[in-house]
Design an enzyme around this catalytic site. Sequence first.
Site, PDB file in Angstrom:
ATOM      1  N   TYR A   1     -14.618  -4.233   7.858  1.00  0.00           N
ATOM      2  CA  TYR A   1     -13.362  -3.510   8.098  1.00  0.00           C
ATOM      3  C   TYR A   1     -12.897  -3.723   9.540  1.00  0.00           C
ATOM      4  O   TYR A   1     -11.731  -4.026   9.789  1.00  0.00           O
ATOM      5  CB  TYR A   1     -13.556  -2.031   7.802  1.00  0.00           C
ATOM      6  CG  TYR A   1     -12.300  -1.209   7.967  1.00  0.00           C
ATOM      7  CD1 TYR A   1     -11.325  -1.211   6.974  1.00  0.00           C
ATOM      8  CD2 TYR A   1     -12.082  -0.437   9.107  1.00  0.00           C
ATOM      9  CE1 TYR A   1     -10.157  -0.469   7.117  1.00  0.00           C
ATOM     10  CE2 TYR A   1     -10.916   0.310   9.253  1.00  0.00           C
ATOM     11  CZ  TYR A   1      -9.965   0.286   8.254  1.00  0.00           C
ATOM     12  OH  TYR A   1      -8.809   1.019   8.404  1.00  0.00           O
ATOM     13  N   ALA A   2     -13.823  -3.580  10.486  1.00  0.00           N
ATOM     14  CA  ALA A   2     -13.464  -3.781  11.898  1.00  0.00           C
ATOM     15  C   ALA A   2     -13.007  -5.213  12.144  1.00  0.00           C
ATOM     16  O   ALA A   2     -12.035  -5.450  12.871  1.00  0.00           O
ATOM     17  CB  ALA A   2     -14.655  -3.433  12.788  1.00  0.00           C
ATOM     18  N   ALA A   3     -13.692  -6.178  11.545  1.00  0.00           N
ATOM     19  CA  ALA A   3     -13.316  -7.581  11.730  1.00  0.00           C
ATOM     20  C   ALA A   3     -11.922  -7.854  11.170  1.00  0.00           C
ATOM     21  O   ALA A   3     -11.121  -8.570  11.775  1.00  0.00           O
ATOM     22  CB  ALA A   3     -14.343  -8.494  11.053  1.00  0.00           C
ATOM     23  N   ALA A   4     -11.622  -7.271  10.014  1.00  0.00           N
ATOM     24  CA  ALA A   4     -10.308  -7.481   9.411  1.00  0.00           C
ATOM     25  C   ALA A   4      -9.208  -6.888  10.279  1.00  0.00           C
ATOM     26  O   ALA A   4      -8.154  -7.509  10.492  1.00  0.00           O
ATOM     27  CB  ALA A   4     -10.270  -6.876   8.011  1.00  0.00           C
TER      28      ALA A   4
ATOM     29  N   GLY B   1       0.815  -1.212   0.000  1.00  0.00           N
ATOM     30  CA  GLY B   1       0.000   0.000   0.000  1.00  0.00           C
ATOM     31  C   GLY B   1       0.847   1.258   0.000  1.00  0.00           C
ATOM     32  O   GLY B   1       0.567   2.213   0.724  1.00  0.00           O
TER      33      GLY B   1
ATOM     34  N   THR C   1       1.154  -2.844  20.534  1.00  0.00           N
ATOM     35  CA  THR C   1       0.341  -2.085  19.588  1.00  0.00           C
ATOM     36  C   THR C   1       0.415  -0.620  19.970  1.00  0.00           C
ATOM     37  O   THR C   1       0.125  -0.262  21.117  1.00  0.00           O
ATOM     38  CB  THR C   1      -1.120  -2.561  19.624  1.00  0.00           C
ATOM     39  OG1 THR C   1      -1.193  -3.941  19.232  1.00  0.00           O
ATOM     40  CG2 THR C   1      -1.972  -1.742  18.655  1.00  0.00           C
TER      41      THR C   1
ATOM     42  N   ARG D   1       0.045   5.814  -1.778  1.00  0.00           N
ATOM     43  CA  ARG D   1      -0.632   7.031  -1.329  1.00  0.00           C
ATOM     44  C   ARG D   1      -0.839   6.976   0.178  1.00  0.00           C
ATOM     45  O   ARG D   1      -0.607   5.959   0.823  1.00  0.00           O
ATOM     46  CB  ARG D   1      -1.987   7.194  -2.032  1.00  0.00           C
ATOM     47  CG  ARG D   1      -2.975   6.071  -1.758  1.00  0.00           C
ATOM     48  CD  ARG D   1      -4.198   6.165  -2.664  1.00  0.00           C
ATOM     49  NE  ARG D   1      -5.144   5.096  -2.422  1.00  0.00           N
ATOM     50  CZ  ARG D   1      -6.199   5.187  -1.619  1.00  0.00           C
ATOM     51  NH1 ARG D   1      -6.428   6.323  -0.964  1.00  0.00           N
ATOM     52  NH2 ARG D   1      -7.020   4.171  -1.456  1.00  0.00           N
TER      53      ARG D   1
ATOM     54  N   ASN E   1       0.613  -2.696   5.142  1.00  0.00           N
ATOM     55  CA  ASN E   1      -0.136  -1.446   5.205  1.00  0.00           C
ATOM     56  C   ASN E   1      -1.318  -1.401   4.243  1.00  0.00           C
ATOM     57  O   ASN E   1      -2.245  -0.613   4.444  1.00  0.00           O
ATOM     58  CB  ASN E   1       0.812  -0.272   4.905  1.00  0.00           C
ATOM     59  CG  ASN E   1       0.073   1.038   4.755  1.00  0.00           C
ATOM     60  OD1 ASN E   1      -0.481   1.571   5.710  1.00  0.00           O
ATOM     61  ND2 ASN E   1       0.027   1.551   3.524  1.00  0.00           N
TER      62      ASN E   1
ATOM     63  N   SER F   1      -5.951  -0.635  12.969  1.00  0.00           N
ATOM     64  CA  SER F   1      -6.863   0.497  13.087  1.00  0.00           C
ATOM     65  C   SER F   1      -7.483   0.506  14.476  1.00  0.00           C
ATOM     66  O   SER F   1      -7.624  -0.540  15.119  1.00  0.00           O
ATOM     67  CB  SER F   1      -7.989   0.379  12.045  1.00  0.00           C
ATOM     68  OG  SER F   1      -9.011   1.323  12.285  1.00  0.00           O
TER      69      SER F   1
END
Length: 235
Positions: A141-144, A8, A225, A11, A71, A127
Amino acid sequence: MTTILLTGASRGIGAAARAALEARGARVIGQATRAAPGLIAADFADPQAPQALWQEALHAAGGTIDVLVNNAGLFAANPLQGSDIAWLDGWEDTLRINLTAAAQLSRFAVRHWQDRGAGGRMVHVASRAGHRGDSPAHWHYAAAKGGMLALHKTIARGYAPDQILSYAVAPGFTDTGMAEDYLASRGGPGLLADIPLGRVATPDEIAAIIVFCALDAPPSMTGATLDANGASYVR
């Protein structure tokens, strides 16, 4: 010279991290969905893309990769009101790009370092959503990102004896195209009221944390983290 594979990298956070790592003297092999100068094309929607990327990056690196930075990510709404097929497709695309591809690359990296009998580092860009969840349109998205945090901790615990170190970064809103789309979809500046700092993070701020983890963080920090969310989520 430290050689880093950064996904990633075209950008946002990835581009900022690439510039910051190169400024520190690292050699960065970047990935993007489309090829560009200094970037290898790999579309993580294709299950075979991570392996092809790893092999091409390893060849470009002359046989040794020292650091992997996971990323790359996809952030797209997936409303419950969509069709069953559309919802499932959105779920599987996001999990594949945000989590499964990172797991594949992490596996290749661990095996590479074990075969060499040398340590290595991983940095996983997760995240805040992996801790506290996300909007009703972003279950996937949250699960990933929650899965990425669990992946990171498992790698740290399992391979520390081999000096294979794992660090994670958990940004909140960051001033990238993805965050701008999200802010617009969720009411715009009103969401800033949830951030005590009063603003979102910048890509350069997150990049500085990535550089620290990739190059400077002490081995005893493996498994940690680092949260960067303006105190909107405090554990």
